[in-house]
Design a protein around this motif. Sequence first.
Motif, PDB file in Angstrom:
ATOM      1  N   UNK A  40      28.392  50.111  48.175  1.00  0.00           N
ATOM      2  CA  UNK A  40      29.018  50.892  47.103  1.00  0.00           C
ATOM      3  C   UNK A  40      28.849  50.216  45.748  1.00  0.00           C
ATOM      4  N   UNK A  41      27.711  49.568  45.558  1.00  0.00           N
ATOM      5  CA  UNK A  41      27.481  48.928  44.268  1.00  0.00           C
ATOM      6  C   UNK A  41      27.377  49.904  43.129  1.00  0.00           C
ATOM      7  N   UNK A  42      27.022  51.160  43.427  1.00  0.00           N
ATOM      8  CA  UNK A  42      26.909  52.151  42.361  1.00  0.00           C
ATOM      9  C   UNK A  42      28.254  52.439  41.703  1.00  0.00           C
ATOM     10  N   UNK A  43      29.362  52.170  42.430  1.00  0.00           N
ATOM     11  CA  UNK A  43      30.678  52.418  41.831  1.00  0.00           C
ATOM     12  C   UNK A  43      30.880  51.532  40.615  1.00  0.00           C
ATOM     13  N   UNK A  44      30.392  50.300  40.679  1.00  0.00           N
ATOM     14  CA  UNK A  44      30.504  49.413  39.515  1.00  0.00           C
ATOM     15  C   UNK A  44      29.677  49.951  38.346  1.00  0.00           C
ATOM     16  N   UNK A  45      28.524  50.522  38.657  1.00  0.00           N
ATOM     17  CA  UNK A  45      27.717  51.116  37.584  1.00  0.00           C
ATOM     18  C   UNK A  45      28.436  52.302  36.959  1.00  0.00           C
ATOM     19  N   UNK A  46      29.053  53.145  37.801  1.00  0.00           N
ATOM     20  CA  UNK A  46      29.790  54.300  37.273  1.00  0.00           C
ATOM     21  C   UNK A  46      30.990  53.854  36.430  1.00  0.00           C
ATOM     22  N   UNK A  47      31.701  52.822  36.899  1.00  0.00           N
ATOM     23  CA  UNK A  47      32.850  52.330  36.143  1.00  0.00           C
ATOM     24  C   UNK A  47      32.394  51.714  34.829  1.00  0.00           C
ATOM     25  N   UNK A  48      31.256  51.008  34.843  1.00  0.00           N
ATOM     26  CA  UNK A  48      30.731  50.411  33.618  1.00  0.00           C
ATOM     27  C   UNK A  48      30.335  51.487  32.609  1.00  0.00           C
ATOM     28  N   UNK A  49      29.669  52.544  33.089  1.00  0.00           N
ATOM     29  CA  UNK A  49      29.299  53.642  32.191  1.00  0.00           C
ATOM     30  C   UNK A  49      30.534  54.340  31.645  1.00  0.00           C
ATOM     31  N   UNK A  50      31.530  54.534  32.503  1.00  0.00           N
ATOM     32  CA  UNK A  50      32.786  55.161  32.050  1.00  0.00           C
ATOM     33  C   UNK A  50      33.474  54.285  31.004  1.00  0.00           C
ATOM     34  N   UNK A  51      33.520  52.987  31.230  1.00  0.00           N
ATOM     35  CA  UNK A  51      34.138  52.077  30.264  1.00  0.00           C
ATOM     36  C   UNK A  51      33.367  52.077  28.952  1.00  0.00           C
ATOM     37  N   UNK A  52      32.030  52.146  29.030  1.00  0.00           N
ATOM     38  CA  UNK A  52      31.235  52.217  27.805  1.00  0.00           C
ATOM     39  C   UNK A  52      31.537  53.486  27.014  1.00  0.00           C
ATOM     40  N   UNK A  53      31.743  54.588  27.729  1.00  0.00           N
ATOM     41  CA  UNK A  53      32.106  55.840  27.046  1.00  0.00           C
ATOM     42  C   UNK A  53      33.456  55.712  26.342  1.00  0.00           C
ATOM     43  N   UNK A  54      34.397  55.028  26.963  1.00  0.00           N
ATOM     44  CA  UNK A  54      35.724  54.871  26.370  1.00  0.00           C
ATOM     45  C   UNK A  54      35.669  54.060  25.076  1.00  0.00           C
ATOM     46  N   UNK A  55      34.929  52.970  25.079  1.00  0.00           N
ATOM     47  CA  UNK A  55      34.901  52.115  23.883  1.00  0.00           C
ATOM     48  C   UNK A  55      34.003  52.694  22.801  1.00  0.00           C
ATOM     49  N   UNK A  56      32.923  53.363  23.177  1.00  0.00           N
ATOM     50  CA  UNK A  56      32.027  53.944  22.174  1.00  0.00           C
ATOM     51  C   UNK A  56      32.676  55.113  21.454  1.00  0.00           C
ATOM     52  N   UNK A  57      33.489  55.892  22.157  1.00  0.00           N
ATOM     53  CA  UNK A  57      34.166  57.051  21.552  1.00  0.00           C
ATOM     54  C   UNK A  57      35.559  56.712  21.034  1.00  0.00           C
ATOM     55  N   UNK A  58      35.890  55.412  20.999  1.00  0.00           N
ATOM     56  CA  UNK A  58      37.184  54.950  20.474  1.00  0.00           C
ATOM     57  C   UNK A  58      38.364  55.573  21.216  1.00  0.00           C
ATOM     58  N   UNK A  59      38.192  55.807  22.512  1.00  0.00           N
ATOM     59  CA  UNK A  59      39.263  56.391  23.316  1.00  0.00           C
ATOM     60  C   UNK A  59      40.241  55.322  23.775  1.00  0.00           C
ATOM     61  N   UNK A  60      39.741  54.177  24.201  1.00  0.00           N
ATOM     62  CA  UNK A  60      40.609  53.132  24.744  1.00  0.00           C
ATOM     63  C   UNK A  60      39.898  51.790  24.649  1.00  0.00           C
ATOM     64  N   UNK A  61      40.703  50.712  24.695  1.00  0.00           N
ATOM     65  CA  UNK A  61      40.177  49.361  24.851  1.00  0.00           C
ATOM     66  C   UNK A  61      40.010  49.090  26.337  1.00  0.00           C
ATOM     67  N   UNK A  62      38.983  48.329  26.694  1.00  0.00           N
ATOM     68  CA  UNK A  62      38.687  48.051  28.097  1.00  0.00           C
ATOM     69  C   UNK A  62      38.634  46.541  28.291  1.00  0.00           C
ATOM     70  N   UNK A  63      39.397  46.062  29.294  1.00  0.00           N
ATOM     71  CA  UNK A  63      39.423  44.646  29.654  1.00  0.00           C
ATOM     72  C   UNK A  63      38.996  44.525  31.107  1.00  0.00           C
ATOM     73  N   UNK A  64      37.980  43.703  31.362  1.00  0.00           N
ATOM     74  CA  UNK A  64      37.498  43.451  32.715  1.00  0.00           C
ATOM     75  C   UNK A  64      38.039  42.108  33.196  1.00  0.00           C
ATOM     76  N   UNK A  65      38.531  42.087  34.433  1.00  0.00           N
ATOM     77  CA  UNK A  65      38.950  40.857  35.099  1.00  0.00           C
ATOM     78  C   UNK A  65      38.033  40.642  36.292  1.00  0.00           C
ATOM     79  N   UNK A  66      37.305  39.544  36.308  1.00  0.00           N
ATOM     80  CA  UNK A  66      36.330  39.320  37.358  1.00  0.00           C
ATOM     81  C   UNK A  66      36.244  37.847  37.704  1.00  0.00           C
ATOM     82  N   UNK A  67      35.845  37.569  38.923  1.00  0.00           N
ATOM     83  CA  UNK A  67      35.590  36.201  39.388  1.00  0.00           C
ATOM     84  C   UNK A  67      34.120  35.990  39.706  1.00  0.00           C
TER      85      UNK A  67
END
Length: 862
Positions: free
Chosen positions: A540-567
């Motif tokens: 299900x690696x594509x889910x990370x790609x979909x979430x990344x594209x969705x997050x990019x849409x949010x920040x590019x359209x000034x809809x929301x700030x996005x914070x990623x937490x990862x290890x």
Amino acid sequence: MIPGRHSLQSLARPGLGLAATRTGRYRLPVILGHTRNARRWETTAQVDGKVDDKIEGEKTGHIEANPMECIIFFDNLFPLKLSSYFFWRPWKSQTDFPKVLKRLNSTSLGMFDPAALIKRAIPKDLPMDIIEIIPRTKEGGAYVKFRYPRYTSAADIQGKLSEYLEKSPVKPWFSPFRGISTGLVLGRPWLEDLYRLPKSRLRVEFVAAKDSETPDELSQESIYNLFRRYGWIADITSQPPDSKVLPKYAYVDFVLAKDAVMARNCLHGFVLQEEGSKVATRLRLSYEQKVKPHNIWNWITNHPRIVIPVLVAFIAAFSVIVFDPIREFFVKAHVQKSLEFTDSRLYKWLKRQTTDILSFGRRKEEGKGLHALFSHRKDLIDSIKKTLLESEDTFVVIHGPPGSGGRDLVLDQVLGGRKKVLVLDCKPVIDARGEAGTIGKLAMAVGYRPVFSWTNSISSMLDLAIQGTTGVKAGLSENLESQVTKILQTSAAALKKVSLTGRKKSDNDAHLSDDAYLEAHPEDRAVVVIDNFMHKTEDKGFIYDKISEWAATLVENNIAHVIFLTTDTSFSKPLSRALPDRVINQVTLGDLSSDVAKHFVVSQLDNCNSDNDEKDNHNEGQSPLPIKTDKQKRNDLEELDECIETLGGRLTDLQVLARRLKVGQSPKRAVSDIVDQSAADILRMFLLAANKSSDGGEKKWSNEQAWYLVKSLASQESLKYNEVLLHNTFASSLTPGASSPEAALESLADAELITIKSQHGRPATIRPGKPVYQAAFVRLMEDPVVKARMDLAAFTELAKIEVKNIEKAEQELTVLAGLPNGPAQASGRVQYLLNKLEVSQKKIEAFEKEMGGLKTVLGKEE
């Protein structure tokens, strides 16, 4: 008894009554005679002063006409379209309907009386004596039986009657555009009260006039000539020639139902004989429900390639129109927590009051340990808060090893008290089983409901069935990617509305558009926290790609700030693809230094003892005493320096240490237990585990490879990455799935046994996954049984590798020995293979010697 056979009402002058027979059939005691000046009403034939009730055919249900008598059918006396309503009314019997119409029989409403309509429809100079009137309410008319003089005929009377009605039409109150019409009854009418309502189609059955004869089937020409006089005929359908249904029949379709009613009442029981035929045929007529052709359904079934895509588009449009606004509402409520009772003011007030009672009037202070930690990272917290107040169209990535406290730092310190926050945890989404489980977990994380994840499996089966029958995919089912995209798009639309909730019409910039307002007010935007990003990348690696594209849409359209937490260290790959032209704001969280770690542990103990001393003072009823910390009460805290150096600065391990110290353990004892627990976990998960991963697939590393790392890191703090790759345990592993050394190291790093440090973008060094693992590795090396068992397995695999090398050399030597005349050019290769064979053999002997000693150890130790 003949059902429904009643006279309507006396046609005589007022006061003239009806004489009832035993059967309930009424006979008019008058004769409509022909005079020069006026109509004359006289009584009919009587026998000894009684009305003759011996009417032929009463028991058969048919009307019979004697010589010089005839029957005429009058239609349009009752509303034909309401026949089914009156038929099923409580009075049910058709004979009761005239009683209902009597309510209209008054001085002012006499024109509505059906009997009055018949009286008006018969001219005064017509030579006919009415004998009986039989109403047929469900067919909207009535039979009128009359007697005529010898100098005329029934056909002449009916013709004059039709001419009169054509010149002077009599129109009832319910039919202002069509008057009454009449028809001479040629057959033998059947009086029945079955639920057979008038239809425009008649079923004409051909039966024998005599029992001993076989009836002839009439031709369509004969049927047309016979029925056309009653109205326009739409079609005549004969019985199929190969049909064996008896009696023979034909269908006559009239344009109007009233014409079919007239034909049925006039021709039922009519006997005729076609020219050239020797047998007479009787017609038996009945109403037939015309089966309408299912043109729409036939077109749908014949054109599935057109209909199915249109149907799918309609369903999709309906889903968007109906369900998308509902889902956006629930996503908004999930982000704003408007439907959560625990976030309401009443619940918070009750919680504060309850907490005050339990703590005897004094509220507990927030844990000082976390304050100490966050004060150490104050600059980092302020930097992230500043980023959320600026209009930066990029991500904020907080990276750190597991247990570094990134989630607490973001949710408690950076976003503490903020209402517009959406937390999307990727771990349950990735770990969910099946497509339905993945969709359900993702929808739950963002508050997307209602979600019909179970319909996808049903749609897939329908799609497969349609494809098998039509050869074209219907597109009813959606794959997992399209459904994930739909959920994220709906969430983006809801987040935009959430970000605009603080906007008011009274603001100075109320004239700005929504996008311009969000760009000018970054502090009003919602915040999306994506936790456990890149948790697992195998499935299900594509889910990370979909979430990344969705997050990019949010920040590019000034809809929301996005914070990623990862290890995971490979987080930059999907994020760089989503935002290729932006610099990602990266924050790295490391382990705490020794001083900060010690202060954190002591602060946790101080907070605990503050609560206990406070309760003790209140229980004794004394004034509060000065609070003493563990550092003042305990003498063994001097061991913390050495223990924390062994334990490291990982936040989760420090919290475990603090909890153990709270229950009274000494620091050395607590650290020793933590190290033992870690060693047991390593032994269970990496050294003695079967060749299967937790998700059921093959592991990409072997137990021997894990033991090599444990053994090597126990003696040194770090290993060179390339040096590990060149070792035979990694380079020539015989374990299925562990043949790739790079994949094996990455898999072990994902399992947190080791940590791979990079230098200039390439992997350079290998360290233990957690600081405490260094001591755990040493503890495992101190166990003679574990060391002997794992070394034996490692030597066994190395010996097999050398045996495999010898077999390859022997095969090549056999080939070279088979060359003719032993060419001198092959002597160098032969010598090389012999030397290699000798080296491998010496290694095998050394390994077997070591293995012998290890077996002795295993035989002695328990």
